[in-house]
Motif scaffolding. Structure first.
Motif, PDB file in Angstrom:
ATOM      1  N   TYR A   1     -37.285  34.770  10.749  1.00 33.17           N
ATOM      2  CA  TYR A   1     -37.301  36.041  11.466  1.00 33.17           C
ATOM      3  C   TYR A   1     -38.503  36.130  12.397  1.00 33.17           C
ATOM      4  O   TYR A   1     -39.602  35.691  12.025  1.00 33.17           O
ATOM      5  CB  TYR A   1     -37.411  37.223  10.498  1.00 33.17           C
ATOM      6  CG  TYR A   1     -36.177  37.555   9.697  1.00 33.17           C
ATOM      7  CD1 TYR A   1     -35.329  38.573  10.093  1.00 33.17           C
ATOM      8  CD2 TYR A   1     -35.876  36.867   8.525  1.00 33.17           C
ATOM      9  CE1 TYR A   1     -34.207  38.907   9.343  1.00 33.17           C
ATOM     10  CE2 TYR A   1     -34.757  37.193   7.773  1.00 33.17           C
ATOM     11  CZ  TYR A   1     -33.922  38.212   8.195  1.00 33.17           C
ATOM     12  OH  TYR A   1     -32.820  38.540   7.449  1.00 33.17           O
TER      13      TYR A   1
ATOM     14  N   ARG B   1     -40.817  44.261  14.888  1.00 31.10           N
ATOM     15  CA  ARG B   1     -41.186  45.645  14.592  1.00 31.10           C
ATOM     16  C   ARG B   1     -42.560  45.729  13.915  1.00 31.10           C
ATOM     17  O   ARG B   1     -43.292  46.698  14.114  1.00 31.10           O
ATOM     18  CB  ARG B   1     -40.083  46.316  13.760  1.00 31.10           C
ATOM     19  CG  ARG B   1     -38.749  46.342  14.525  1.00 31.10           C
ATOM     20  CD  ARG B   1     -37.614  46.942  13.729  1.00 31.10           C
ATOM     21  NE  ARG B   1     -37.534  48.378  13.843  1.00 31.10           N
ATOM     22  CZ  ARG B   1     -36.961  49.031  14.852  1.00 31.10           C
ATOM     23  NH1 ARG B   1     -36.419  48.363  15.853  1.00 31.10           N
ATOM     24  NH2 ARG B   1     -36.947  50.333  14.881  1.00 31.10           N
TER      25      ARG B   1
ATOM     26  N   ALA C   1     -42.364  46.494   4.685  1.00 28.41           N
ATOM     27  CA  ALA C   1     -41.078  47.100   4.301  1.00 28.41           C
ATOM     28  C   ALA C   1     -40.674  48.176   5.304  1.00 28.41           C
ATOM     29  O   ALA C   1     -39.516  48.256   5.714  1.00 28.41           O
ATOM     30  CB  ALA C   1     -41.179  47.697   2.895  1.00 28.41           C
ATOM     31  N   ARG C   2     -41.632  48.998   5.708  1.00 25.70           N
ATOM     32  CA  ARG C   2     -41.289  50.126   6.593  1.00 25.70           C
ATOM     33  C   ARG C   2     -40.957  49.669   8.005  1.00 25.70           C
ATOM     34  O   ARG C   2     -40.282  50.382   8.739  1.00 25.70           O
ATOM     35  CB  ARG C   2     -42.439  51.144   6.613  1.00 25.70           C
ATOM     36  CG  ARG C   2     -42.560  51.858   5.289  1.00 25.70           C
ATOM     37  CD  ARG C   2     -43.600  52.964   5.275  1.00 25.70           C
ATOM     38  NE  ARG C   2     -43.698  53.486   3.908  1.00 25.70           N
ATOM     39  CZ  ARG C   2     -44.600  54.387   3.509  1.00 25.70           C
ATOM     40  NH1 ARG C   2     -45.476  54.869   4.378  1.00 25.70           N
ATOM     41  NH2 ARG C   2     -44.621  54.794   2.255  1.00 25.70           N
ATOM     42  N   THR C   3     -41.442  48.500   8.400  1.00 23.39           N
ATOM     43  CA  THR C   3     -41.138  48.010   9.754  1.00 23.39           C
ATOM     44  C   THR C   3     -39.993  47.008   9.750  1.00 23.39           C
ATOM     45  O   THR C   3     -39.072  47.113  10.555  1.00 23.39           O
ATOM     46  CB  THR C   3     -42.381  47.359  10.383  1.00 23.39           C
ATOM     47  OG1 THR C   3     -42.940  46.410   9.464  1.00 23.39           O
ATOM     48  CG2 THR C   3     -43.423  48.418  10.709  1.00 23.39           C
ATOM     49  N   GLU C   4     -40.027  46.048   8.836  1.00 25.04           N
ATOM     50  CA  GLU C   4     -39.048  44.962   8.858  1.00 25.04           C
ATOM     51  C   GLU C   4     -37.870  45.196   7.908  1.00 25.04           C
ATOM     52  O   GLU C   4     -36.883  44.456   7.959  1.00 25.04           O
ATOM     53  CB  GLU C   4     -39.735  43.634   8.523  1.00 25.04           C
ATOM     54  CG  GLU C   4     -40.777  43.213   9.565  1.00 25.04           C
ATOM     55  CD  GLU C   4     -40.131  42.869  10.912  1.00 25.04           C
ATOM     56  OE1 GLU C   4     -39.121  42.153  10.909  1.00 25.04           O
ATOM     57  OE2 GLU C   4     -40.628  43.336  11.954  1.00 25.04           O
ATOM     58  N   GLY C   5     -37.982  46.177   7.017  1.00 25.96           N
ATOM     59  CA  GLY C   5     -36.843  46.538   6.174  1.00 25.96           C
ATOM     60  C   GLY C   5     -36.684  45.711   4.912  1.00 25.96           C
ATOM     61  O   GLY C   5     -35.737  45.920   4.157  1.00 25.96           O
TER      62      GLY C   5
ATOM     63  N   VAL D   1     -38.396  44.700   1.289  1.00 29.98           N
ATOM     64  CA  VAL D   1     -39.470  44.945   0.326  1.00 29.98           C
ATOM     65  C   VAL D   1     -39.854  43.584  -0.258  1.00 29.98           C
ATOM     66  O   VAL D   1     -39.068  42.978  -0.982  1.00 29.98           O
ATOM     67  CB  VAL D   1     -39.011  45.901  -0.794  1.00 29.98           C
ATOM     68  CG1 VAL D   1     -40.135  46.130  -1.791  1.00 29.98           C
ATOM     69  CG2 VAL D   1     -38.530  47.227  -0.199  1.00 29.98           C
TER      70      VAL D   1
ATOM     71  N   HIS E   1     -37.938  38.465  -2.394  1.00 31.83           N
ATOM     72  CA  HIS E   1     -37.880  39.928  -2.299  1.00 31.83           C
ATOM     73  C   HIS E   1     -38.468  40.567  -3.552  1.00 31.83           C
ATOM     74  O   HIS E   1     -38.655  39.893  -4.574  1.00 31.83           O
ATOM     75  CB  HIS E   1     -36.447  40.410  -2.061  1.00 31.83           C
ATOM     76  CG  HIS E   1     -35.474  40.123  -3.159  1.00 31.83           C
ATOM     77  ND1 HIS E   1     -35.586  40.647  -4.432  1.00 31.83           N
ATOM     78  CD2 HIS E   1     -34.363  39.352  -3.193  1.00 31.83           C
ATOM     79  CE1 HIS E   1     -34.601  40.230  -5.182  1.00 31.83           C
ATOM     80  NE2 HIS E   1     -33.841  39.419  -4.463  1.00 31.83           N
TER      81      HIS E   1
ATOM     82  N   LEU F   1     -32.089  43.665  12.435  1.00 32.24           N
ATOM     83  CA  LEU F   1     -32.874  43.223  11.273  1.00 32.24           C
ATOM     84  C   LEU F   1     -31.982  42.518  10.248  1.00 32.24           C
ATOM     85  O   LEU F   1     -32.460  41.663   9.511  1.00 32.24           O
ATOM     86  CB  LEU F   1     -33.573  44.419  10.606  1.00 32.24           C
ATOM     87  CG  LEU F   1     -34.741  45.055  11.365  1.00 32.24           C
ATOM     88  CD1 LEU F   1     -35.219  46.302  10.631  1.00 32.24           C
ATOM     89  CD2 LEU F   1     -35.887  44.079  11.550  1.00 32.24           C
TER      90      LEU F   1
ATOM     91  N   PRO G   1     -31.513  46.378   4.511  1.00 30.39           N
ATOM     92  CA  PRO G   1     -32.735  46.851   3.856  1.00 30.39           C
ATOM     93  C   PRO G   1     -32.480  47.619   2.554  1.00 30.39           C
ATOM     94  O   PRO G   1     -33.240  47.472   1.600  1.00 30.39           O
ATOM     95  CB  PRO G   1     -33.370  47.758   4.919  1.00 30.39           C
ATOM     96  CG  PRO G   1     -32.933  47.155   6.206  1.00 30.39           C
ATOM     97  CD  PRO G   1     -31.510  46.706   5.952  1.00 30.39           C
TER      98      PRO G   1
ATOM     99  N   PHE H   1     -35.144  54.424   4.768  1.00 28.55           N
ATOM    100  CA  PHE H   1     -35.431  53.322   5.687  1.00 28.55           C
ATOM    101  C   PHE H   1     -35.165  53.736   7.137  1.00 28.55           C
ATOM    102  O   PHE H   1     -35.986  53.495   8.036  1.00 28.55           O
ATOM    103  CB  PHE H   1     -34.574  52.098   5.317  1.00 28.55           C
ATOM    104  CG  PHE H   1     -34.442  51.115   6.435  1.00 28.55           C
ATOM    105  CD1 PHE H   1     -35.500  50.272   6.770  1.00 28.55           C
ATOM    106  CD2 PHE H   1     -33.275  51.047   7.193  1.00 28.55           C
ATOM    107  CE1 PHE H   1     -35.395  49.381   7.824  1.00 28.55           C
ATOM    108  CE2 PHE H   1     -33.164  50.160   8.254  1.00 28.55           C
ATOM    109  CZ  PHE H   1     -34.225  49.326   8.566  1.00 28.55           C
TER     110      PHE H   1
ATOM    111  N   GLN I   1     -37.683  54.211  10.737  1.00 24.49           N
ATOM    112  CA  GLN I   1     -37.538  53.520  12.025  1.00 24.49           C
ATOM    113  C   GLN I   1     -37.727  54.454  13.221  1.00 24.49           C
ATOM    114  O   GLN I   1     -38.086  54.006  14.306  1.00 24.49           O
ATOM    115  CB  GLN I   1     -36.156  52.851  12.137  1.00 24.49           C
ATOM    116  CG  GLN I   1     -35.867  51.864  11.028  1.00 24.49           C
ATOM    117  CD  GLN I   1     -37.025  50.917  10.787  1.00 24.49           C
ATOM    118  OE1 GLN I   1     -37.479  50.237  11.704  1.00 24.49           O
ATOM    119  NE2 GLN I   1     -37.537  50.893   9.559  1.00 24.49           N
TER     120      GLN I   1
ATOM    121  N   PHE J   1     -40.256  53.150   1.386  1.00 23.74           N
ATOM    122  CA  PHE J   1     -39.809  53.369   2.770  1.00 23.74           C
ATOM    123  C   PHE J   1     -40.363  54.680   3.345  1.00 23.74           C
ATOM    124  O   PHE J   1     -40.051  55.024   4.482  1.00 23.74           O
ATOM    125  CB  PHE J   1     -38.286  53.341   2.857  1.00 23.74           C
ATOM    126  CG  PHE J   1     -37.693  51.958   2.755  1.00 23.74           C
ATOM    127  CD1 PHE J   1     -38.234  50.893   3.471  1.00 23.74           C
ATOM    128  CD2 PHE J   1     -36.590  51.712   1.954  1.00 23.74           C
ATOM    129  CE1 PHE J   1     -37.684  49.617   3.385  1.00 23.74           C
ATOM    130  CE2 PHE J   1     -36.036  50.435   1.861  1.00 23.74           C
ATOM    131  CZ  PHE J   1     -36.584  49.384   2.584  1.00 23.74           C
TER     132      PHE J   1
END
Lengths: 456, 456
Positions: free
Chosen positions: A83, A87, A374-378, A380, A415, B76, B107, B146, B150, B177
């Motif tokens: 990847y 983000r 997690a919050r940007t790339e989704g 965890v 993960h 993603l 996600p 999630f 974004q 998230f």
């Protein structure tokens, strides 16, 4: 725009593992028999491993072909995706380009099946009926349970009692894949009975669980034992990660300036890094390779490079490695896969010869990077690879200051879907960081090493 | 050999959702206002949803363009993989060819982000600051948490108290998230306070949680509400699944004979099936489309096709759908996402007009299929899609008898990494099956429908 996912077509799945031993500028020290002090031979390992794995352990060939039956199973999740962290880069406002190679798509959710599958395959081919192993939190046990299901092998796992009781979901996942799981210490082995006689309410340890799994294997010629990290053949199998990543980066015209991976026993880092080391030695690129370990268990950055046992109670051969002493008990940090007193002899040798760097990170910094990721790339991430993410974020922020457009390649080895209790602890501010003083570590290691058998 | 994974390149990600309303042979009945008995208009929904979603709810256009900002987030994990289940086929010894479209790579680990992301996008674009929603086990809450991260939206989730206490890991994932999660009933709303005054130790219900989330949304013009299934615009967003699967099957030269998906509110099944229905109506293929529901909550196979409320306590408009009665309380089966008294009006209309079939499966048969799938294909499925897997296995075994080489396409809408307690119950033989007698269901539904407001 450059794609988010760089997908390697299935027919480009690498068909060979890369053996770094072939290209090492200097050979690593031999593994020694604790009784004789002499290098061990194949026969010493035969009660535990099939001959094909023993030969891989000492092979000097540059490549080992991956059997077709192993490739068929790899194709369930391999090639794994690379990847571009668009983000995350945006959130960091960095000119660096961050890539992560994601092994969480595997059946066990980590890189462990890359070696569990060939280990099960070679054992099945040699006529073995059952594999035994130990597991702590359960990542390795899950991988071996899955692999055994593919080749019709029974799988028996001794899981550290504390994890068995407190984290039942990994146990269930092993059972879904068909494994039998025992809490360790158990009444099923002499080692377990001895511990229980002394401490009836023992919560176990990885060292005890290894003893039980090894004891169960050596008593029956149709039963073998499997190990999930540290050994040469394990790191060999993991190089499929780096071979794929090399092709994937080339597909988008990139060459890495920095490669970061977390290190416990060393198989995740070695798996990604070794093929890039080969390219570096061939003069085709010049990446910095940086191992990231937990500050609570800093074998590379604060340990001693010496011969030591691989297990806690002294059953294994002696390996020269960076060690905190075989009886070192790390804090119960959440990255259970990084709580190991030693480091793979191959990684230790490369560190000692200056081919790779190492840094240690406190777990609070790692979880902060994990939550931002997690919050940007989704995704965890598991607690273990948050160490690599923390190092990647650190470098990306340096790039923001310097304006350098570095290419950072990160090993995202699993993960965190079964590690959410750890995130809950972080979000509840109950995470505890432990940083060792150099002097404390060194006196502890020195004391442990005095308890080794004398080497001739 | 045909590949295991059929991967669609990222630049072939569909750029339009498919609106099945355009092509329906007969139009579905309108949604009615419970006070007036007349069809509802856009203004009735404006306190809850942004106008772009309201217009999508009633649109007759065949396609709706997916905004670029939504595509950027979709990338993603999308296009999601289509798998050929080689190893399951071999275990079943069937001539059928089984494919599964896997949404567990998202996600949240399910298909839910396909609609959570556009819902968050349109709300953010309309100036909304926060979204509220309810969640049971937590799949939908995780997806919305999630999606809100974004687009910089706050996210507030009311989670059914029983799940909040007993399944803390989904809650933690929502918090990772960035969402705020309350147990429901809560002291934060009049609805919650009313329930707690009557029943201080209430463990909550989805109906109560909906009431709390809706109440919190309507009181503040900067706050909206989001729903994860049932509605037309939700099913519209999910059609990205079927559009991808169509291309992926064409890449390997296959045409499906049977499409199976589980149905709770209907968005997973509709998302996969609708683009194939379009192809069927255009005469390009003739698949059987089979919805699979739990025997404990059989809205399609045993419910009544009638106007009913979408929620338990009667806050929503009246929708014509297959219903078990708005106050039906399903058994606490492990497939929490399928425990809904009604069925999406679109799916209900298609079932009533004979375009799709439906079957009901007891959960023990579904878990057996789930375990067999995990041991062969390496993915532990969520309890919900094990219903589709059970139907796929059943058909594949019919093919073994008949010798037919049918092509079966299965919606594998999520992984079971957070559902391992359910597998533990299955492996421990503590699963309870519940099959309803037709007469019992019908008298219960009839009683519930007498409690509706009179329609003019």
């Amino acid at each position: 725009m450059m794609p988010t996912k760089i997908l390697l077509p299935e027919d480009e799945l690498p068909t060979r593992w890369y053996n770094v031993l072939h290209d090492l500028p200097t050979p690593p020290p031999p593994v020694l028999h604790p009784g004789t002090g002499q290098p061990i031979g194949p026969d010493d390992l035969a009660p535990l491993f099939p001959m094909e794995l023993i030969l891989q352990e000492v092979s000097q060939e540059q490549y080992v072909d991956i059997p077709g039956e192993v490739l068929d199973v790899y194709r369930l999740w391999r090639p794994s995706p690379l990847y571009r962290a668009h983000r995350l880069e945006k959130a960091l406002d960095t000119p660096a380009r961050i890539y992560y190679k994601y092994e969480g798509v595997s059946p066990a959710g980590s890189h462990k099946p890359n070696t569990a599958v060939p280990q099960a395959y070679y054992n099945a081919k040699s006529g073995v009926r059952k594999l035994t192993t130990e597991t702590g939190a359960g990542q390795w046990g899950t991988a071996l349970a899955f692999a055994c299901a593919q080749f019709g092998l029974d799988c028996e796992v001794w899981q550290v009692r504390a994890s068995y009781d407190q984290k039942p979901y990994r146990r269930t996942m092993m059972q879904v894949f068909g494994a039998t799981v025992h809490p360790s210490p158990s009444e099923l082995t002499a080692a377990g009975r001895k511990i229980l006689a002394e401490t009836p309410d023992s919560t176990g340890s990885l060292g005890i669980a290894i003893s039980e799994a090894v004891e169960a294997a050596v008593q029956d010629p149709e039963v073998h034992y499997a190990l999930g990290s540290v050994l040469n053949h394990v790191l060999l199998h993991q190089t499929v990660i780096g071979e794929e990543a090399l092709i994937q980066l080339a597909m988008v015209g990139e060459t890495p300036d920095l490669i970061v991976g977390c290190t416990g026993g060393g198989s995740n880092f070695g798996g990604l890094a070794f093929p890039f080391l080969r390219e570096k030695w061939a003069g085709r690129m010049s990446p910095v390779l940086r191992a990231v370990e937990p500050a609570a268990c800093p074998s590379l950055t604060q340990g001693t490079y010496a011969y030591d046992f691989g297990d806690t109670i002294g059953l294994t051969p002696l390996m020269k490695m960076h060690t905190l002493g075989h009886d070192f008990v790390p804090d119960p940090i959440h990255a259970g896969g990084l709580r190991y007193h030693g480091m793979s002899p191959l990684i230790s040798h490369l560190y000692e010869t200056g081919e790779i760097e190492a840094v240690a990170k406190p777990q609070s910094e790692c979880f902060a990077a994990g939550v931002q990721f997690a919050r940007t790339e989704g995704i965890v991430p598991a607690p273990e690879p948050t160490h690599a993410l923390a190092a990647a974020v650190e470098e990306a922020l340096h790039c923001k200051e310097s304006g350098e457009e570095k290419v950072i390649l990160t090993a995202l080895c699993g993960h965190g879907h079964l590690d959410l209790a750890a995130y809950n602890a972080y979000l509840s501010n109950t995470i505890i960081d432990r940083n060792w003083e150099d002097a404390d570590i060194q006196s502890a290691v020195a004391a442990a090493l005095t308890r080794l058998p004398a080497l001739s």
